[in-house]
Design a protein around this motif. Structure first.
Motif, PDB file in Angstrom:
ATOM      1  N   VAL A  97      20.119 -52.165 -16.832  1.00 38.13           N
ATOM      2  CA  VAL A  97      19.613 -53.707 -17.162  1.00 38.13           C
ATOM      3  C   VAL A  97      19.655 -54.001 -15.812  1.00 38.13           C
ATOM      4  N   VAL A  98      18.117 -54.117 -15.680  1.00 36.48           N
ATOM      5  CA  VAL A  98      17.800 -55.209 -14.477  1.00 36.48           C
ATOM      6  C   VAL A  98      17.238 -56.659 -14.353  1.00 36.48           C
ATOM      7  N   ALA A  99      19.331 -57.221 -14.125  1.00 40.11           N
ATOM      8  CA  ALA A  99      19.378 -59.015 -14.476  1.00 40.11           C
ATOM      9  C   ALA A  99      18.391 -59.537 -13.528  1.00 40.11           C
ATOM     10  N   THR A 100      18.341 -61.007 -13.611  1.00 43.01           N
ATOM     11  CA  THR A 100      17.548 -61.776 -12.655  1.00 43.01           C
ATOM     12  C   THR A 100      16.016 -61.102 -12.168  1.00 43.01           C
ATOM     13  N   SER A 101      15.436 -60.672 -13.381  1.00 43.61           N
ATOM     14  CA  SER A 101      13.723 -59.905 -13.624  1.00 43.61           C
ATOM     15  C   SER A 101      13.313 -60.621 -13.149  1.00 43.61           C
TER      16      SER A 101
ATOM     17  N   LEU B 227      29.356 -51.564 -21.832  1.00 46.28           N
ATOM     18  CA  LEU B 227      28.892 -52.365 -20.371  1.00 46.28           C
ATOM     19  C   LEU B 227      29.693 -51.956 -19.139  1.00 46.28           C
ATOM     20  N   VAL B 228      29.448 -51.036 -18.486  1.00 45.94           N
ATOM     21  CA  VAL B 228      30.517 -50.748 -17.393  1.00 45.94           C
ATOM     22  C   VAL B 228      29.585 -50.927 -16.309  1.00 45.94           C
ATOM     23  N   PRO B 229      30.323 -51.573 -14.949  1.00 46.48           N
ATOM     24  CA  PRO B 229      29.948 -52.484 -14.441  1.00 46.48           C
ATOM     25  C   PRO B 229      30.374 -51.527 -13.080  1.00 46.48           C
ATOM     26  N   ASN B 230      31.385 -50.327 -13.451  1.00 47.17           N
ATOM     27  CA  ASN B 230      31.436 -49.772 -11.619  1.00 47.17           C
ATOM     28  C   ASN B 230      31.937 -48.423 -12.536  1.00 47.17           C
ATOM     29  N   SER B 231      32.203 -47.560 -11.536  1.00 48.81           N
ATOM     30  CA  SER B 231      32.895 -45.996 -11.803  1.00 48.81           C
ATOM     31  C   SER B 231      34.394 -46.385 -11.994  1.00 48.81           C
ATOM     32  N   LYS B 232      34.753 -47.372 -11.666  1.00 49.22           N
ATOM     33  CA  LYS B 232      36.534 -47.682 -12.355  1.00 49.22           C
ATOM     34  C   LYS B 232      35.935 -48.497 -13.886  1.00 49.22           C
ATOM     35  N   GLY B 233      35.792 -48.982 -14.377  1.00 48.07           N
ATOM     36  CA  GLY B 233      34.898 -49.333 -15.597  1.00 48.07           C
ATOM     37  C   GLY B 233      34.633 -48.208 -16.536  1.00 48.07           C
ATOM     38  N   LEU B 234      34.059 -46.998 -15.890  1.00 50.44           N
ATOM     39  CA  LEU B 234      33.356 -46.342 -16.195  1.00 50.44           C
ATOM     40  C   LEU B 234      34.193 -45.385 -16.754  1.00 50.44           C
TER      41      LEU B 234
ATOM     42  N   ARG C  73      27.183 -62.694  -5.794  1.00 43.49           N
ATOM     43  CA  ARG C  73      27.830 -63.485  -6.826  1.00 43.49           C
ATOM     44  C   ARG C  73      28.318 -62.977  -7.818  1.00 43.49           C
ATOM     45  N   ASN C  74      27.496 -62.024  -8.547  1.00 43.22           N
ATOM     46  CA  ASN C  74      28.039 -61.289  -9.847  1.00 43.22           C
ATOM     47  C   ASN C  74      29.147 -60.345 -10.049  1.00 43.22           C
ATOM     48  N   ILE C  75      28.597 -59.454  -9.389  1.00 43.59           N
ATOM     49  CA  ILE C  75      29.963 -58.486  -8.928  1.00 43.59           C
ATOM     50  C   ILE C  75      30.224 -57.694  -7.603  1.00 43.59           C
ATOM     51  N   ASN C  76      30.134 -58.345  -6.869  1.00 46.69           N
ATOM     52  CA  ASN C  76      30.582 -59.253  -4.920  1.00 46.69           C
ATOM     53  C   ASN C  76      30.293 -57.738  -4.735  1.00 46.69           C
ATOM     54  N   ARG C  77      29.159 -56.792  -4.849  1.00 48.71           N
ATOM     55  CA  ARG C  77      28.623 -56.152  -4.381  1.00 48.71           C
ATOM     56  C   ARG C  77      27.264 -55.508  -4.146  1.00 48.71           C
ATOM     57  N   THR C  78      26.245 -55.104  -3.224  1.00 50.76           N
ATOM     58  CA  THR C  78      25.428 -55.301  -2.893  1.00 50.76           C
ATOM     59  C   THR C  78      24.202 -54.798  -3.653  1.00 50.76           C
ATOM     60  N   VAL C  79      22.987 -55.268  -3.543  1.00 53.80           N
ATOM     61  CA  VAL C  79      22.122 -54.252  -4.429  1.00 53.80           C
ATOM     62  C   VAL C  79      22.091 -52.582  -4.452  1.00 53.80           C
ATOM     63  N   GLU C  80      22.487 -52.403  -3.166  1.00 57.89           N
ATOM     64  CA  GLU C  80      22.611 -50.812  -2.835  1.00 57.89           C
ATOM     65  C   GLU C  80      23.754 -50.149  -2.886  1.00 57.89           C
ATOM     66  N   GLU C  81      24.858 -50.746  -2.785  1.00 62.02           N
ATOM     67  CA  GLU C  81      25.933 -50.353  -3.463  1.00 62.02           C
ATOM     68  C   GLU C  81      26.146 -50.087  -4.809  1.00 62.02           C
ATOM     69  N   THR C  82      25.835 -51.247  -5.867  1.00 64.70           N
ATOM     70  CA  THR C  82      25.418 -51.115  -6.662  1.00 64.70           C
ATOM     71  C   THR C  82      24.557 -49.673  -7.645  1.00 64.70           C
TER      72      THR C  82
ATOM     73  N   ALA D 163      18.615 -57.947  -9.327  1.00 66.05           N
ATOM     74  CA  ALA D 163      16.918 -57.610  -8.780  1.00 66.05           C
ATOM     75  C   ALA D 163      17.171 -59.018  -7.437  1.00 66.05           C
ATOM     76  N   SER D 164      18.174 -59.426  -7.360  1.00 71.36           N
ATOM     77  CA  SER D 164      18.272 -60.478  -6.974  1.00 71.36           C
ATOM     78  C   SER D 164      19.834 -60.131  -5.626  1.00 71.36           C
ATOM     79  N   GLN D 165      19.675 -60.453  -4.621  1.00 66.17           N
ATOM     80  CA  GLN D 165      21.327 -59.157  -3.846  1.00 66.17           C
ATOM     81  C   GLN D 165      22.216 -60.806  -4.083  1.00 66.17           C
ATOM     82  N   THR D 166      21.812 -62.564  -4.120  1.00 68.05           N
ATOM     83  CA  THR D 166      22.831 -63.084  -3.956  1.00 68.05           C
ATOM     84  C   THR D 166      23.219 -63.504  -5.488  1.00 68.05           C
ATOM     85  N   HIS D 167      22.805 -63.106  -6.464  1.00 68.03           N
ATOM     86  CA  HIS D 167      23.000 -62.694  -7.709  1.00 68.03           C
ATOM     87  C   HIS D 167      24.094 -61.987  -7.616  1.00 68.03           C
ATOM     88  N   ASN D 168      23.852 -60.104  -7.271  1.00 64.68           N
ATOM     89  CA  ASN D 168      23.636 -59.053  -7.385  1.00 64.68           C
ATOM     90  C   ASN D 168      26.149 -58.973  -6.794  1.00 64.68           C
TER      91      ASN D 168
END
Length: 314
Positions: free
Chosen positions: A151-155, A88-95, A121-130, A114-119
């Motif tokens: 993967v789309v979480a909170t689907s 699992l890679v969360p972002n470009s740094k992880g990649l 709190r989970n990875i400190n980014r907006t959905v659009e940034e992700t 799929a949820s802005q709030t969960h995204n």
């Protein structure tokens, strides 16, 4: 494959099950499982017949210390050559960090909530940034001849925002497909789905995503995980993720219990005459070994009951 007397399936069906316990399961444990034990358990899962195992995550060690030994695990496991190892890679740094270990895995997974709030709190980014970062990562992953999974979480609902619209989830899935993802998983991250909705959702997802492997990832937080898996199967889904011993959950928020137990899922499918290609006895054995390693009782039913054994007809 032997079919139980209770099977009503007229023709053989086949499903694919990815084991996610070594990543999704162990990350939610309060203590860190020793690296040697992780390696031993993953090797046991490999002997059970899995063709796909999620083994590590390249997240920051200070965020999820339980997975800080991902590189050591990748280097240490000895699974059969036909087993695809996912990270699992969360972002470009992880990649960046993952690609230094390119020789040790075949699949890379990117994700968004799929949820802005969960995204946030989970990875400190907006959905659009992700999603912008996903569009940067995708060509790099594909250039390495890796399978790009998404993967789309909170689907199926968000603990902070409540209902998540199906159209929003499928729109994100289409963005992943446009970026080159050949598999897209839909996560019931905190166990908010129900069988009726699972049936409608996966029918719609399969129609919207032709040529994409659509994967169901259910949690058993409210006891509906297997029923949801059955509903997804009947809607046409043939790809599932689960965790041995019912390990896992979501660290955001607290109280979101584990994934559906792999051994319970496989037991249900096999009793229905649905082929998983797995050795159920060995899956149960691996789950029992995980229970012994953790030193506490796990919530899987099959750990206690074992596989169904049909007596010869009289």
């Amino acid at each position: 494959m032997a079919v139980s007397p209770n099977s009503t399936q007229g023709e053989s069906r086949r499903v694919h099950v990815r084991e996610v316990g070594p990543r999704d399961g162990f990350q939610n444990e309060p203590e860190t499982v020793p690296t040697a034990e992780k390696i031993r358990l993953i090797d046991a899962l490999g002997r059970a017949g899995f063709k796909r195992i999620e083994v590590a995550s390249f997240v920051r060690a200070d965020v999820i210390p339980q997975l800080a030994d991902g590189v050591e695990v990748l280097h240490g496991i000895n699974v059969p050559e036909d087993v695809d190892r996912m990270v699992l890679v969360p972002n470009s740094k992880g990649l960046d960090n993952a690609l230094r270990e390119r020789a040790y895995f075949e699949e890379a997974a990117v994700f968004v909530s799929a949820s802005q709030t969960h995204n946030k709190r989970n990875i400190n980014r907006t959905v659009e940034e992700t999603m912008a970062d996903v569009r940067t990562m995708a060509p790099r992953i594909l250039a390495e001849d890796l399978k790009l999974c998404a993967v789309v979480a909170t689907s199926f609902g968000c603990p902070f925002e409540g209902k998540v619209q199906m159209e929003r989830v499928l729109d994100l899935a289409e963005q992943f497909a446009e970026a080159g993802a050949t598999e897209i998983g839909f996560g019931d991250t905190t166990g908010m789905c129900n069988p009726a909705y699972a049936s409608r959702f996966f029918a719609a997802a399969l129609e919207r995503l032709p040529g994409v492997e659509v994967t169901a990832h259910f949690h058993n937080t409210r006891g509906q995980g297997l029923a949801n898996a059955y509903a997804a199967l009947e809607a046409g889904c043939t790809s599932f993720e689960s965790s041995f011993g019912e390990l896992g959950g979501c660290p955001v928020p607290a109280g979101s219990t584990g994934n559906i137990a792999t051994e319970d899922l496989v037991s249900m499918f096999e009793e229905m005459g649905v082929d998983t290609g797995l050795d159920l006895g060995k899956v149960i054995e691996a789950a029992r070994e995980a229970q012994a390693t953790l030193g506490r009782k796990l919530t899987s039913h099959s750990i206690v009951a074992g596989p169904v054994i049909w007596a010869p007809s009289v």
